[in-house]
Scaffold this active site. Structure first.
Site, mmCIF file in Angstrom:
data_model
loop_
_atom_site.group_PDB
_atom_site.id
_atom_site.type_symbol
_atom_site.label_atom_id
_atom_site.label_comp_id
_atom_site.label_asym_id
_atom_site.label_seq_id
_atom_site.Cartn_x
_atom_site.Cartn_y
_atom_site.Cartn_z
ATOM 1 N NE ARG A 102 -4.200 3.368 -4.742
ATOM 2 C CZ ARG A 102 -3.922 4.197 -4.177
ATOM 3 N NH1 ARG A 102 -4.544 5.079 -3.530
ATOM 4 N NH2 ARG A 102 -2.596 4.221 -3.933
ATOM 5 C CG HIS A 129 1.242 0.597 -1.813
ATOM 6 N ND1 HIS A 129 1.081 0.903 -3.389
ATOM 7 C CD2 HIS A 129 0.959 2.022 -1.501
ATOM 8 C CE1 HIS A 129 0.714 2.511 -3.618
ATOM 9 N NE2 HIS A 129 0.683 2.959 -2.483
ATOM 10 C CD GLN A 132 4.642 4.796 -1.162
ATOM 11 O OE1 GLN A 132 3.527 5.421 -1.862
ATOM 12 N NE2 GLN A 132 5.529 5.340 -0.913
ATOM 13 C CG ASP A 220 0.634 3.651 5.982
ATOM 14 O OD1 ASP A 220 0.040 5.022 5.419
ATOM 15 O OD2 ASP A 220 0.321 2.799 5.407
ATOM 16 C CB CYS A 259 3.387 5.593 1.581
ATOM 17 S SG CYS A 259 1.854 5.338 2.619
ATOM 18 N NE ARG A 287 4.257 5.252 -5.722
ATOM 19 C CZ ARG A 287 2.842 5.375 -5.406
ATOM 20 N NH1 ARG A 287 2.729 5.928 -4.310
ATOM 21 N NH2 ARG A 287 2.055 4.872 -6.083
HETATM 22 N N1 CP Z 1 1.125 6.814 -1.245
HETATM 23 C C1 CP Z 1 0.139 6.642 -2.019
HETATM 24 O O1 CP Z 1 -0.037 5.631 -2.744
HETATM 25 O O2 CP Z 1 -0.645 7.668 -1.856
HETATM 26 P P1 CP Z 1 -2.041 8.003 -2.769
HETATM 27 O O3 CP Z 1 -3.186 7.054 -2.046
HETATM 28 O O4 CP Z 1 -2.295 9.421 -3.148
HETATM 29 O O5 CP Z 1 -1.785 7.096 -4.379
HETATM 30 N N1 NVA Z 2 -2.174 2.068 4.264
HETATM 31 C C1 NVA Z 2 -2.671 2.993 3.364
HETATM 32 C C2 NVA Z 2 -1.610 3.699 2.420
HETATM 33 C C3 NVA Z 2 -2.378 4.772 1.618
HETATM 34 C C4 NVA Z 2 -1.174 4.999 0.562
HETATM 35 C C5 NVA Z 2 -3.905 2.687 2.804
HETATM 36 O O1 NVA Z 2 -4.058 1.322 2.496
HETATM 37 O O2 NVA Z 2 -5.102 3.323 2.976
#
Ligand code: CP
Ligand code: NVA
Length: 303
Positions: A102, A129, A132, A220, A259, A287
């Site tokens: 990440r 993502h 997701q 989101d 998500c 997930r």
């Molecule tokens: N939805 C998602 O990716 O959550 P986290 O940021 O907790 O991993």
């Molecule tokens: N759009 C959000 C998703 C978190 C899982 C972010 O990027 O922070």
């Protein structure tokens, strides 16, 4: 076999995405007992940003397939003191069998994957993502049947998750209706290239228009990781809050997805999050199943 990265949806074929989704459904039906699909393999999980779902679900997915995991944050690694992405990727390629990472910078992710000789999986960037969205599509299919026959409405920020829905709509041929404030629209190049590929997209500024006839309503957070203009975003996005009235304007059996993490009272009300149309906790559970299938594909165990 060339190594199999899972960096975004756009670089996968529809057939590969279908193979992964079918495997996700099969693995969910098979239950959570430990399998031997990836025994002897180790997944490194690297986090430049915080995570709850991605961290736990990848760890469980790998273990339930018989493999092992090692987790580290960027700050714990020499990466945080300036070691290059390329050198880090090359070194980890000598230690483990795949990497889930990440990091906000999508181009950095691509560089990292190019330098790694083992599969690399995108655990979220500012641009996409994909894991997701595979879990989201699994959730839609188990509730409502084949995704290609469904209409999804995205209401809110034109962020990384919205962009990944555009890529998925292009590859999996579902209808996608998007409503964002004009200042927070999806990149025009992304929309144009999806349209050029024949995606069934409707892009606009009106949440009520977007949800009309939609089988799925998705939103989101208003402020994603890396965003700095929280107050401005709250002002722009308040008319895009998903509440019972907006859900009532969608198709009668529509489901609600997010998500997570959710900011209750901002992008979604408690009534919707906890209401009968909400599938957000199935989505979070999925997930695990979707990522088992992604791991199985990356390791060449399927497809
Ligand atoms: N939805 C998602 O990716 O959550 P986290 O940021 O907790 O991993
Ligand atoms: N759009 C959000 C998703 C978190 C899982 C972010 O990027 O922070």
């Amino acid at each position: 076999m060339t190594k199999r990265d899972f960096l975004d949806i756009a670089s996968q074929t529809p057939a590969t995405l279908r193979t992964i989704l079918d495997e996700a459904h099969r693995l969910k039906a098979a239950g959570r007992d430990r399998l031997d699909m990836l025994t002897g393999n180790t997944l490194a999980m690297l986090f430049e940003q915080v995570s709850t779902r991605t961290r736990f679900s990848f760890d469980l997915a790998m273990r339930e397939l018989g493999g092992d995991t090692i987790v580290a944050s960027g700050g714990e690694m020499q990466l945080g003191r300036g070691e290059s992405l390329g050198d880090t990727a090359a070194v980890l390629s000598r230690y483990v069998d795949a990497i889930m990472i990440r990091m906000l910078d999508h181009d950095g992710l691509v560089t990292f994957a190019r330098q790694a000789s083992i599969p690399v999986i995108n655990g979220l960037t500012r641009r996409s993502h994909p894991c997701q969205i595979m879990a989201d599509i699994q959730t839609i299919e188990e509730r409502l049947g084949p995704i290609s026959e469904r209409t999804v409405a995205w209401v809110g920020d034109g962020n990384n998750v919205a962009a990944t829905f555009v890529e998925a709509a292009t590859r999996l041929n579902f209808r996608l209706k998007i409503a964002t404030p004009s200042e927070l629209e999806l990149p025009a190049t992304l929309v144009a290239s999806a349209e050029a590929e024949g995606a069934k997209l409707e892009v606009g500024l009106d949440p009520w228009k977007a949800v009309k006839d939609a089988d799925v309503v998705v939103t989101d957070t208003w402020t994603s990781m890396g965003d700095i203009d929280e107050d401005r975003r709250r002002t722009l996005l308040t008319p895009f809050r998903v509440d019972n009235a907006l859900m009532a304007a969608a198709a009668p059996n529509a489901i609600f997805l997010h998500c997570l993490p959710a900011h209750r009272g901002e992008e979604v009300t408690d009534e919707v999050m906890d209401g009968p149309q909400s599938a957000v906790f199935d989505e979070a559970e999925n997930r695990v199943h979707a990522q088992k299938a992604i791991l199985a594909w990356c390791f060449g165990a399927i497809g």
